[in-house]
Design an enzyme around this catalytic site. Structure first.
Site, PDB file in Angstrom:
ATOM      1  N   ASP A 912      -2.001   4.110  -2.581  1.00  0.00           N
ATOM      2  CA  ASP A 912      -2.229   2.774  -2.029  1.00  0.00           C
ATOM      3  C   ASP A 912      -0.906   2.064  -1.774  1.00  0.00           C
ATOM      4  O   ASP A 912       0.067   2.252  -2.511  1.00  0.00           O
ATOM      5  CB  ASP A 912      -3.070   1.946  -3.011  1.00  0.00           C
ATOM      6  CG  ASP A 912      -3.844   0.846  -2.313  1.00  0.00           C
ATOM      7  OD1 ASP A 912      -3.556   0.598  -1.126  1.00  0.00           O
ATOM      8  OD2 ASP A 912      -4.728   0.241  -2.932  1.00  0.00           O
ATOM      9  N   LYS A 981      -1.820 -13.822  -7.551  1.00  0.00           N
ATOM     10  CA  LYS A 981      -2.034 -12.646  -6.701  1.00  0.00           C
ATOM     11  C   LYS A 981      -2.765 -12.984  -5.406  1.00  0.00           C
ATOM     12  O   LYS A 981      -2.349 -12.571  -4.317  1.00  0.00           O
ATOM     13  CB  LYS A 981      -2.802 -11.568  -7.478  1.00  0.00           C
ATOM     14  CG  LYS A 981      -3.045 -10.318  -6.636  1.00  0.00           C
ATOM     15  CD  LYS A 981      -3.774  -9.222  -7.424  1.00  0.00           C
ATOM     16  CE  LYS A 981      -4.011  -8.003  -6.541  1.00  0.00           C
ATOM     17  NZ  LYS A 981      -4.700  -6.915  -7.256  1.00  0.00           N
ATOM     18  N   ASP A1127      -4.667   0.760   4.451  1.00  0.00           N
ATOM     19  CA  ASP A1127      -3.343   1.113   3.938  1.00  0.00           C
ATOM     20  C   ASP A1127      -3.417   2.002   2.708  1.00  0.00           C
ATOM     21  O   ASP A1127      -2.414   2.216   2.030  1.00  0.00           O
ATOM     22  CB  ASP A1127      -2.545  -0.155   3.606  1.00  0.00           C
ATOM     23  CG  ASP A1127      -3.212  -0.994   2.527  1.00  0.00           C
ATOM     24  OD1 ASP A1127      -4.404  -0.775   2.266  1.00  0.00           O
ATOM     25  OD2 ASP A1127      -2.541  -1.869   1.956  1.00  0.00           O
TER      26      ASP A1127
END
Length: 1172
Positions: A912, A981, A1127
């Site tokens: 990842d 985050k 991704d």
């Protein structure tokens, strides 16, 4: 770094030029709609008007010092802006009537609504006066020039005259350029102006509707209706303008099949009357007709070929550009060979394609390429093709529900019998209603020029329409469905079945089977090695088997408004005719027939939305029945054979079912137009083919555990939705009961709304899980494939919507690669590291540290694999519990094998990205500090950008707290990685400070309810400051992208760009005011707010997809199995190191390109050509 600075200076220069080089004409064209005030945004419009006039006045004053530019070429009338904020006063001119709409004809003339021709604005008066002054100066200058020939000029006067002449020439040149630009606006085929673009879109939709109507009539054999309709359109000039040559060609094809050359001659005469020229399709139909007639004179054929040549068309063009159906090609060739007996069609093999430097070596240097084979023999693949073909020919697939395993209770059996009787009854009712409506429509729709639905209701058997309607009722959620969505769904189902039937009628199915059979030689393991890609091999096979029909039959795609209109007709049929006895579940009620579907209205934002909702009786019966069968459209299921490779924008993926290369919003056509004009999409098509060629199978042990929990009571912790029996009971009370106070009634209302919302959410999640698990269970013994397409940004997605590897943790856990590979020396280590990654632990640890942690918990891993539901249940605490469990089982099988290095593993290992968006921004801005924080620079330990930002925020908070700031003191101990985050992730994709505050509000409300606003505002400010320090170029790039998009959209354009792989992208955000069903779309303008806010994230998404496609292509050439979830890249444990190497190399290759400079050049060329 100097290169980056130079790029930014160029880009900022572009922004400045874009602002200051617009002429008054362009500004007026940009703001043409501002002269029509709207009550809801009057203040905003007035401000923009005043800004516009300020710029115009400054520009005029600038030109007054010498010679004023003549702007009459644009024939613009300016409307005087009001000085107050109340819009345009009605006293400025005569009151507008409904007929006085903004009209922008092709000549470029703009007539403002409400503007009086007899009372020109002060701006026009001023410009006219300056025009007169200019003419006087021109005459004076000419007199002086003539005088110089007669008298000897002095040095001073000569110099002055030369300067004046040079100045005049300069102005004349500027004037000429403006005139050319205005001319280009008027004649360009590009949608340069929003109104012109909307007119072209509307005209295109009407043309599509006309073609679709004619083709439908021809398909059902109603030739007279088709011919009369075309003639009726041709006779009236206002309707004739919507016809083009391809419309007439539809009827020419019909007459060609019948061999009636005189009718084709009539069509050529009609073309001439309409001012149109015959194209290749016209001559193709004429030659086909001549080929079918044995008595046709060679002189006639010679005349036809000569006329073609005069029109600049060659015979070779016929065979390279025309689309042939059935035996058309053979008939055309037969006619040509009457004159040229030895003629052979010449195939243009376009081998010398022009590729960008980014991908050039991939296509030109193939010596080291090792394209992977599938683990199947050619005979096995051919057999799988037959199964897939039969499934698509049926258009639907009925499978067993995983709930069928539940024991059948007495009430369940009773309900099933009752509902089965109702379905049978409703089928009869709908069949009768449909036939009655068709009889009425056939008799009453006698006006030839009217488009009507009758031909579309004859495309399929009556029972097929009924089955489509019954299927939609069975799948309708209890909360109902939007009429627009439901109608579009029904219309698309009809279109899909019709498309399959067209392919049969055009005789393409047999040819498809022949080509696919030969194509399997490329993929099968028992055949020779090839050095061509799947797309290239398929194209070669099509050329080799060129005789007969073409696979791309040129069938017209129905416009969205047509599918919607047909679907809403079927919905209306259901609403009016499907009824049920009110006492069917409770005999105590009075018996009367009540509808099972209701057409209701609800509000979304400020818009009123039509809604179709099922009666609670039907919902209750369906829930208590627990149907044992589920029916899906064939395209919703994984494919049983490798997909057809994408060879063009309109061909690929499924065998018969139509598929779109690029997903778009309903009714959007800009993407299709851009893709069709694109010269070379081969890298994009090849990457989609690579992703689609990956074979999958089901992880049965994990699937069985999930189904057992699903059929029990579900599990919130494990993301298995509970059955509806666990849903909260909806309170029932009498609103008019005097025993309740007003506050109690309000409280009960809120409880009812909350309970209904919860029930609706639970039903949606339960059905989604039911569909996924039922499809997985149906495919448990199969090998299958997911064909891929992409969205408008280039991000790739599997076509089957319910069950695919882009799904949730549950779905991913039950999918493994069909092909297994030995683990090799490092495979087991990668499995262990992958497991630790799935837990969400050890994010700051190195790969070696994660491996050591995995080895330290081997007892828990093996216990999870052996006793997942009765052991220690360690796996349940992971971030991705089901994938963690599947990985535990794979590790357990590996360590218990005789030789772990030779263990055949089918398990996909993920790699990842580390905040992928910030990686691209850091690379674009060459931010060393930012690049380090997102692992673009070599480090001993993996960096975590979220922890880094959290640390910076905490340091800033501590400083503020020490300085006595109260809110900083309140937040002591609150700052953590988890808190920052979400904002860090979304800042990359253009989140605003307001959006960031909203994110923090949902977190802070549980801790500091009395400080919600101050705390959220303070945290957002600190996070933005921290990011700005770490990623110095990111915010500058974002600001430039945002400002560029704002300027572009304010000028009436949508934002477009091209990815480094050559994929054209356009943002589909418009402000529309169109009706639900209408063939004429209303005025369409770009949505400036969405255009500017979406440009930065969409641009980064397009770079992300480009990197993924490059990685996919080079992994394919290295023989790797590769798939992606945006991704996150997947491959076998054996090949993780190779994939990582390819991934890094392609990231460097991508960002070695001058991406921002190329974007700037493109925007300058597209939006500023002729202005600078």
């Amino acid at each position: 770094m100097e290169d980056v600075i130079q790029q930014f200076s160029n880009l900022l220069w572009f922004t400045a030029v874009f602002v200051f080089t617009e002429t008054p004409v362009q500004l007026q064209r940009r703001n043409v709609s501002f002269v029509i005030p709207k009550s809801e945004d009057t203040k905003k419009r007035v401000l923009e008007q005043s800004q516009l006039l300020d710029v115009l006045e400054a520009r005029i004053q600038q030109l007054q010092s010498d010679v004023v530019l003549d702007v009459k070429h644009a024939k613009v009338q300016f409307v005087k802006a009001p000085s107050s904020g109340r819009g345009v006063s009605s006293s400025r001119g005569p009151k507008s009537t409904p007929q006085e709409k903004t009209d922008i004809p092709k000549t470029g003339k703009t007539v403002a609504k409400g503007a009086s021709k007899s009372q020109p604005s002060r701006w026009m008066e001023k410009l006219t006066e300056e025009k007169k002054n200019k003419l006087k100066r021109q005459q004076h200058l000419q007199q002086k020039v003539q005088k110089t020939f007669k008298e000897k000029p002095t040095a001073k006067s000569k110099g002055t005259d030369e300067i004046r002449a040079a100045e005049l020439a300069k102005i004349e040149e500027l004037e000429k350029r403006l005139s050319q630009q205005v001319s280009q606006w008027a004649s360009s085929s590009k949608p340069e102006h929003p109104q012109a673009g909307s007119e072209r879109t509307a005209c295109g939709d009407i043309q599509l509707s006309i073609r679709s109507y004619l083709e439908a009539c021809v398909f059902v054999g109603d030739i007279d209706r088709a011919n009369n309709f075309l003639l009726s359109q041709h006779r009236v000039l206002s309707r004739r303008k919507h016809l083009n040559t391809d419309v007439y060609n539809i009827m020419m094809r019909v007459w060609a099949k019948k061999g009636t050359l005189n009718q084709i001659g009539r069509m050529f005469i009609l073309l001439e009357e309409a001012g149109l020229k015959p194209n290749l399709g016209s001559y193709c139909a004429a030659l086909e007709c001549m080929g079918r007639s044995d008595s046709c004179s060679p002189k006639v054929i010679t005349r036809c070929l000569s006329q073609m040549e005069e029109d600049g068309l060659s015979v070779d063009d016929l065979f390279s550009q025309c689309v042939f159906r059935q035996d058309e090609r053979d008939m055309v060739l037969k006619a040509i060979r009457v004159i040229h007996p030895n003629y052979q069609p010449h195939h243009n093999m376009t081998t010398n394609q022009c590729y960008s430097s980014l991908i050039q070596d991939f296509y030109t240097k193939r010596a080291d390429h090792r394209y992977p084979k599938l683990d199947f023999t050619q005979a096995e693949l051919q057999e799988r093709f037959k199964h897939q073909l039969s499934m698509e020919q049926a258009c639907t697939v009925t499978i067993d529900s995983v709930e069928a395993a539940k024991p059948v209770t007495e009430n369940m059996a009773k309900m099933r019998e009752l509902l089965a009787e109702q379905w049978a009854q409703w089928q009869k009712v709908l069949l009768q209603a449909l036939r009655e409506n068709k009889i009425i429509m056939a008799n009453t729709n006698t006006k030839d020029y009217k488009l009507n639905l009758y031909p579309y209701l004859c495309l399929l058997e009556d029972k097929e329409y009924v089955d489509i309607m019954i299927q939609s009722v069975a799948n309708l959620p209890p909360s109902g469905e939007s009429l627009k969505i439901l109608g579009g769904d029904l219309g698309n189902r009809v279109y899909t079945k019709y498309s399959v039937k067209q392919k049969h009628q055009n005789q393409t199915v047999e040819k498809l089977a022949n080509i696919y059979s030969a194509y399997t030689e490329l993929l099968a393991k028992d055949t020779k090695e090839y050095d061509v890609l799947p797309r290239e091999q398929w194209c070669n096979l099509e050329m080799e088997q060129s005789s007969g029909p073409m696979l791309q039959g040129g069938e017209t795609t129905w416009p969205y408004v047509l599918t919607l209109e047909l679907g809403t007709f079927l919905v209306d049929l259901m609403v009016k005719n499907l009824k049920i006895n009110s006492d069917i579940l409770n005999p105590a009620y009075d018996r009367k027939l009540i509808p099972i579907l209701y057409h209701m209205y609800t509000f979304r934002s400020t818009r009123q939305i039509g809604f179709i909702k099922p009666h609670p009786i039907l919902t209750q019966m369906q829930q208590e029945t627990m149907e044992t069968k589920l029916t899906f459209d064939s395209y919703m299921m994984p494919m049983l054979c490798p997909p057809v490779p994408w060879t063009s924008v309109k061909f690929g993926a499924y065998l018969l079912t139509p598929a779109k290369l690029m997903r778009s919003m309903d009714g959007a056509t800009q993407h299709d137009l851009l893709l069709e004009k694109c010269q070379n999409l081969h890298p994009v098509l090849d990457s989609l083919n690579q992703l689609g060629n990956c074979a999958w199978r089901i992880n049965k042990p994990v699937l069985d555990i999930i189904i057992s929990i699903f059929n029990d009571r579900g599990s919130d912790k494990l993301d298995i939705p509970p059955p509806m029996s666990e849903a909260p009971k909806i309170p029932h009370f009498n609103l008019h009961d005097p025993n309740y106070t007003a506050s109690e009634k309000a409280h009960l209302k809120r409880e009812v709304i909350t309970a209904k919302k919860k029930c609706s959410e639970m039903h949606s999640l339960r059905m989604d899980a039911l569909y996924k698990l039922s499809i997985a269970n149906h495919m448990r013994d199969e090998i299958f494939w997911f064909p891929h397409n992409m969205d408008f940004r280039g991000r790739t997605y599997p076509c089957p919507p319910y069950f695919n590897h882009l799904g949730s943790d549950v779905t991913r856990a039950i999918l493994v690669f069909a092909e297994g590979k030995p683990l090799g020396p490092k495979g087991l280590d990668w499995l262990k590291i992958h497991l630790v990654n799935l837990t969400g632990l050890k994010k700051r640890s190195s790969l070696q540290g994660r491996l050591e942690y995995a080895n330290s918990i081997m007892e828990d891993i093996l216990d999870s694999a052996d006793n997942p539901l009765n052991g220690k249940k360690w796996w349940m605490d992971a971030d991705e519990p089901w994938q963690a469990l599947a990985c535990c089982m794979e590790i357990a099988n590996t360590v218990r094998s005789p030789d772990p290095t030779q263990f055949i593993s089918h398990f996909p290992v993920h790699q990842d990205g580390s905040c992928n968006g910030l990686q691209h921004y850091a690379a674009l801005g060459r931010d060393v500090i930012g690049a380090t924080s997102v692992n673009l620079m070599p480090c001993d330990l993996p960096q975590d950008v979220y922890s880094g930002v959290a640390q910076q925020v905490e340091e800033l908070r501590a400083q503020d707290a020490a300085n006595g700031l109260k809110i900083a003191q309140v937040l002591e101990g609150f700052i953590s990685r988890k808190v920052v985050k979400q904002t860090v992730m979304t800042v990359v994709y253009g989140v605003t400070r307001y959006g960031g505050r909203c994110e923090y509000t949902s977190i802070i409300v549980f801790f500091f309810q009395e400080h919600i606003w101050d705390a959220s505002h303070y945290l957002v400010r600190l996070v933005f400051s921290g990011l700005k320090e770490m990623f110095t170029g990111t915010r500058e790039i974002q600001d430039w992208l945002t400002e560029s998009a704002r300027l572009i959209s304010k000028s009436g354009h949508t934002v477009e760009w091209v990815t480094p792989l050559g994929l054209p992208i356009v943002q589909p955000y418009h402000r529309t005011r169109n009706q639900v069903v209408s063939l004429i779309l209303s005025h369409v303008r770009p949505d400036t707010v969405k255009q500017k806010n979406a440009f930065p994230p969409n641009f980064i998404h397009s770079l992300d997809s480009t990197h993924m496609m490059l990685t996919a292509l080079h992994c394919y050439s290295a023989g790797l199995t590769f798939v992606s979830v945006h991704d996150c890249f997947w491959t076998h444990a054996l090949t993780v190191d190779t994939m990582n190497k390819v991934c890094r190399e392609q990231f460097v290759a991508l960002h070695s390109q001058p991406i921002l400079q190329e974007l700037s050049n493109f925007l300058l060329q597209k939006y500023c050509t002729g202005i600078l």
